[in-house]
Design a protein around this motif. Structure first.
Motif, PDB file in Angstrom:
ATOM      1  N   PRO A 194      72.323  46.568  36.677  1.00 34.40           N
ATOM      2  CA  PRO A 194      72.932  46.036  37.909  1.00 34.40           C
ATOM      3  C   PRO A 194      73.644  47.129  38.709  1.00 34.40           C
ATOM      4  N   GLN A 223      69.094  42.350  41.949  1.00 29.07           N
ATOM      5  CA  GLN A 223      68.385  42.494  40.677  1.00 29.07           C
ATOM      6  C   GLN A 223      67.821  41.144  40.251  1.00 29.07           C
ATOM      7  N   SER A 261      67.294  39.235  36.780  1.00 29.92           N
ATOM      8  CA  SER A 261      67.713  39.381  35.380  1.00 29.92           C
ATOM      9  C   SER A 261      66.822  38.595  34.430  1.00 29.92           C
ATOM     10  N   ARG A 302      62.338  33.315  35.461  1.00 31.41           N
ATOM     11  CA  ARG A 302      63.506  33.601  34.620  1.00 31.41           C
ATOM     12  C   ARG A 302      64.270  32.314  34.342  1.00 31.41           C
ATOM     13  N   PRO A 303      64.865  32.215  33.143  1.00 27.34           N
ATOM     14  CA  PRO A 303      65.629  31.013  32.836  1.00 27.34           C
ATOM     15  C   PRO A 303      66.998  31.032  33.524  1.00 27.34           C
ATOM     16  N   ILE A 304      67.451  29.880  33.984  1.00 23.91           N
ATOM     17  CA  ILE A 304      68.816  29.724  34.501  1.00 23.91           C
ATOM     18  C   ILE A 304      69.441  28.518  33.797  1.00 23.91           C
ATOM     19  N   TYR A 305      70.737  28.315  33.992  1.00 25.57           N
ATOM     20  CA  TYR A 305      71.434  27.203  33.339  1.00 25.57           C
ATOM     21  C   TYR A 305      71.107  27.159  31.851  1.00 25.57           C
ATOM     22  N   ALA A 306      71.304  28.293  31.169  1.00 31.88           N
ATOM     23  CA  ALA A 306      71.097  28.373  29.716  1.00 31.88           C
ATOM     24  C   ALA A 306      69.706  27.902  29.301  1.00 31.88           C
ATOM     25  N   GLN A 310      72.514  31.198  24.160  1.00 34.81           N
ATOM     26  CA  GLN A 310      72.518  31.720  25.518  1.00 34.81           C
ATOM     27  C   GLN A 310      73.535  32.828  25.681  1.00 34.81           C
ATOM     28  N   PHE A 365      83.580  32.021  31.215  1.00 35.50           N
ATOM     29  CA  PHE A 365      83.919  33.441  31.091  1.00 35.50           C
ATOM     30  C   PHE A 365      85.019  33.831  32.091  1.00 35.50           C
ATOM     31  N   LYS A 407      81.634  37.878  32.269  1.00 35.26           N
ATOM     32  CA  LYS A 407      80.434  38.713  32.179  1.00 35.26           C
ATOM     33  C   LYS A 407      79.246  38.052  32.869  1.00 35.26           C
ATOM     34  N   GLN A 408      79.208  36.722  32.889  1.00 36.71           N
ATOM     35  CA  GLN A 408      78.134  36.055  33.609  1.00 36.71           C
ATOM     36  C   GLN A 408      78.561  34.637  33.937  1.00 36.71           C
ATOM     37  N   ILE A 434      77.550  30.650  34.122  1.00 41.05           N
ATOM     38  CA  ILE A 434      76.626  29.845  33.317  1.00 41.05           C
ATOM     39  C   ILE A 434      75.648  29.044  34.163  1.00 41.05           C
ATOM     40  N   ASP A 435      75.649  29.239  35.492  1.00 48.89           N
ATOM     41  CA  ASP A 435      74.614  28.599  36.312  1.00 48.89           C
ATOM     42  C   ASP A 435      73.453  29.565  36.560  1.00 48.89           C
ATOM     43  N   SER A 436      73.742  30.694  37.208  1.00 48.19           N
ATOM     44  CA  SER A 436      72.660  31.633  37.522  1.00 48.19           C
ATOM     45  C   SER A 436      72.330  32.556  36.349  1.00 48.19           C
ATOM     46  N   ASP A 437      73.256  32.680  35.379  1.00 49.03           N
ATOM     47  CA  ASP A 437      73.032  33.536  34.210  1.00 49.03           C
ATOM     48  C   ASP A 437      72.608  34.957  34.580  1.00 49.03           C
ATOM     49  N   ASN A 438      73.150  35.494  35.666  1.00 51.94           N
ATOM     50  CA  ASN A 438      72.707  36.812  36.135  1.00 51.94           C
ATOM     51  C   ASN A 438      73.278  37.978  35.341  1.00 51.94           C
ATOM     52  N   ASN A 439      74.584  37.917  35.034  1.00 51.70           N
ATOM     53  CA  ASN A 439      75.244  39.040  34.371  1.00 51.70           C
ATOM     54  C   ASN A 439      75.097  40.323  35.203  1.00 51.70           C
ATOM     55  N   GLN A 440      75.516  40.272  36.474  1.00 52.87           N
ATOM     56  CA  GLN A 440      75.348  41.421  37.371  1.00 52.87           C
ATOM     57  C   GLN A 440      76.612  41.787  38.149  1.00 52.87           C
ATOM     58  N   PHE A 499      81.485  43.149  28.848  1.00 58.09           N
ATOM     59  CA  PHE A 499      81.392  42.370  27.608  1.00 58.09           C
ATOM     60  C   PHE A 499      82.585  42.678  26.697  1.00 58.09           C
ATOM     61  N   ASP A 515      83.906  38.980  27.461  1.00 56.44           N
ATOM     62  CA  ASP A 515      83.014  38.289  26.542  1.00 56.44           C
ATOM     63  C   ASP A 515      83.824  37.211  25.814  1.00 56.44           C
TER      64      ASP A 515
END
Lengths: 309, 249
Positions: A100, A110, A112, A125-129, A244, B38, B117-118, B120-126, B142, B177
């Protein structure tokens, strides 16, 4: 199109996740170059040059890159990567840490943890776990992408003969330094690479009881994981967490012991080929995804299983 | 030392989300929304730094719809001193959020920025890493332990196979984290007091930031369902099935 893949390594060994990332690059199509940024990582560069489908290996050897500090590695990747169509890295803790930063330096979004390549600019790509799968298209000049290893079968580690080229660029931002590292030592296979994974949940009751799982795992040549509930309860360290927010695994066989099957855990293991659940609560949601369910007391079933396999 | 904490309003982690029938996204109508877990850890860490006397002021910022004020008020009730909402009705990418946070950092000049760190909707971690790139600061992602001493911060990070400790010059960016801390609950008196704490509203335009994106979500689908298998009656039957039917051992 030429794709730059960032090698995942510890200066000694090329990590298997790199082979899955090269596989994703091969699906996109085009020339594949691999960047090995590190210190004294000659053996890694040699291994990368042998990977099937790789045409060139770039080696940036500098003390500043020894510990993969993102403040130093990201400017290198951004500088080298600007001329490529795609920059790919495995969605490992290093890849997630560095990429990133590269994307922001290149002023692009990016994508992910892709799990499939639809075309050169479109990915899933997966979202929402993992409860939804997004198809994402990128119009960026350089597409910056992390790859979830379990979504792609690895390419062969042998068979290629890429040219190895040294890169002189040295970036030392001077804003960060490495202090130390504590790696868990284990003779068992790494969680994300294991063919069989045995995981324990809150039903294990305490950390000591995980010895039953270790015994079974050693008989099967398996790795041992845990649910977030078991980690949160302090039974085992966080690096054993499957889910997740932990490791994503997809082994041939996943044995869930005393795990109820929370959404967040399922997101980390539901792509396993065969899932076995052992739980005394027959209503546990884990049974809804298990190929073979056994309603039993784990303290009787696990030792018996260990004897019979 | 001033600490800036970024929080995001997301679907509550207990909600099982459903994909919309037209595959345009996830159905968020009448769904419980909360602070990203997070981000709760990030707020808690800042409050602990203030309790230790390391932090003197905690500014909490959220980028999102007007309703994100609820999450900002929660952060204020937990111990943040004041809040900033950068209001945007549209869904923003991590890069756009990082650019907006950079503008807030320029304005507030915090010594430490803590983010989850991310989300929980988009799970991007960016976002944290991108903010670090845009500000040029060091990043401790993290984090499972954060220790400020003098003009640097030591961050212990959760990495594959163990833990790593890095030292960062301040100002720096930290992303949290799970094991960093266990967030507290807001007390009723603090919830009441939080209503009186200052909350400033800004817009991307006012901050002079473009939120244009190079990514487009084409569609959102439900994942392939895994069907339930069979129940076996004994360990012996299980071993027999694994050996002869599934052929995995």
């Amino acid at each position: 199109m030429t794709i730059l893949v960032i090698a995942e390594h510890d200066n000694k060994v090329l990590a298997p996740a790199t082979l899955n990332t090269v596989a994703a690059a091969a699906k996109i199509g085009g020339d594949i170059h691999v960047l090995v940024a590190g210190q004294g990582a000659g053996a890694v560069a040699e291994a990368a040059a042998k990977v099937a489908g790789v045409s060139k290996v770039l080696v940036a050897d500098n003390a500043a890159y020894a510990h993969q500090l993102p403040e130093n590695v990201a400017p290198l990747v951004a500088e080298l990567g600007a001329g490529y169509s795609h920059i790919l890295a495995a969605a490992t803790s290093n890849g997630k840490n560095i990429l990133p930063r590269v994307a922001a330096q290149l002023d692009v979004d990016q994508i992910s943890e892709i799990i499939s390549v639809e075309s050169a600019d479109t990915f899933k790509r997966p979202i929402y776990a993992g409860n939804a799968i997004a198809t994402v298209q990128s119009n960026a000049s350089v597409k910056v992408i992390t790859v979830r290893a379990t979504g792609f079968d690895p390419v062969a580690a042998e068979g290629g003969s890429a040219a190895v080229e040294a890169v002189a660029a040295a970036h030392d931002a001077g804003t960060s330094s490495f202090v130390g590292e504590e790696l868990a030592k284990s003779d068992r296979p790494e969680l994300t690479a294991a063919k069989i994974v045995v995981s324990g949940g809150r039903g294990m009751q305490n950390g000591d009881n995980f010895k039953h799982l270790y015994a079974l795992a050693d008989k099967l040549g398996a790795s041992v994981g845990a649910s977030r509930a078991a980690v949160d309860a302090g039974f085992v360290p966080n690096d054993m967490q499957v889910g997740q927010t932990g490791k994503i695994v997809a082994p041939q066989l996943y044995i869930a012991v005393g795990i109820s099957g929370a959404i967040q855990h399922l997101a980390g293991m539901k792509d396993s080929k065969v899932i076995v659940a052992i739980n005394k609560d027959e209503e546990a949601p884990i049974f809804q995804v298990a190929d073979y369910g056994l309603v039993a007391d784990l303290f009787e079933a696990v030792p018996e299983l260990e004897k019979l396999v | 030392m001033k600490v800036l904490v970024a929080v995001k309003r997301v679907v509550d982690y207990n909600v099982k989300v459903r994909v919309k029938a037209d595959n345009s996204g996830v159905d968020l109508a009448n769904v419980k929304m909360s602070m990203n877990p997070f981000c709760e850890i990030a707020v808690e860490e800042a409050v602990r730094l203030k309790e230790k006397g390391v932090a003197t002021e905690i500014v909490v910022v959220s980028i999102g719809p007007a309703t994100a004020q609820e999450q900002l008020r929660t952060a204020l009730a937990l111990g943040a001193d004041r809040a900033i909402l950068v209001e945007s009705a549209e869904e923003l990418t991590s890069l756009a959020v990082a650019k907006l946070l950079k503008a807030v950092v320029d304005k507030e000049q915090p010594q430490l920025v803590i983010l989850g760190k991310q989300a929980i909707d988009s799970d991007n971690n960016q976002t944290g890493q991108m903010l670090a790139a845009l500000t040029g600061y060091g990043q401790g992602t993290f984090a499972s332990k954060v220790e400020v001493s003098g003009d640097s911060v030591a961050v212990t990070r959760e990495i594959d196979g163990g833990a790593q400790t890095v030292s960062l010059k301040l100002p720096a960016i930290v992303t949290t984290d799970l094991r960093l801390n266990e967030p507290r609950y807001a007390s009723l008196p603090n919830i009441m007091k939080a209503k009186k704490k200052p909350l400033e509203s800004l817009t991307p335009e006012a901050l002079g930031v473009s939120t244009a994106s190079t990514n487009k979500t084409v569609k959102v689908e439900a994942p392939a369902a895994r069907s339930a298998g069979i129940k076996v009656k004994s360990v012996a039957e299980l071993v027999e099935k694994l050996k002869n039917e599934a052929k995995v051992i």
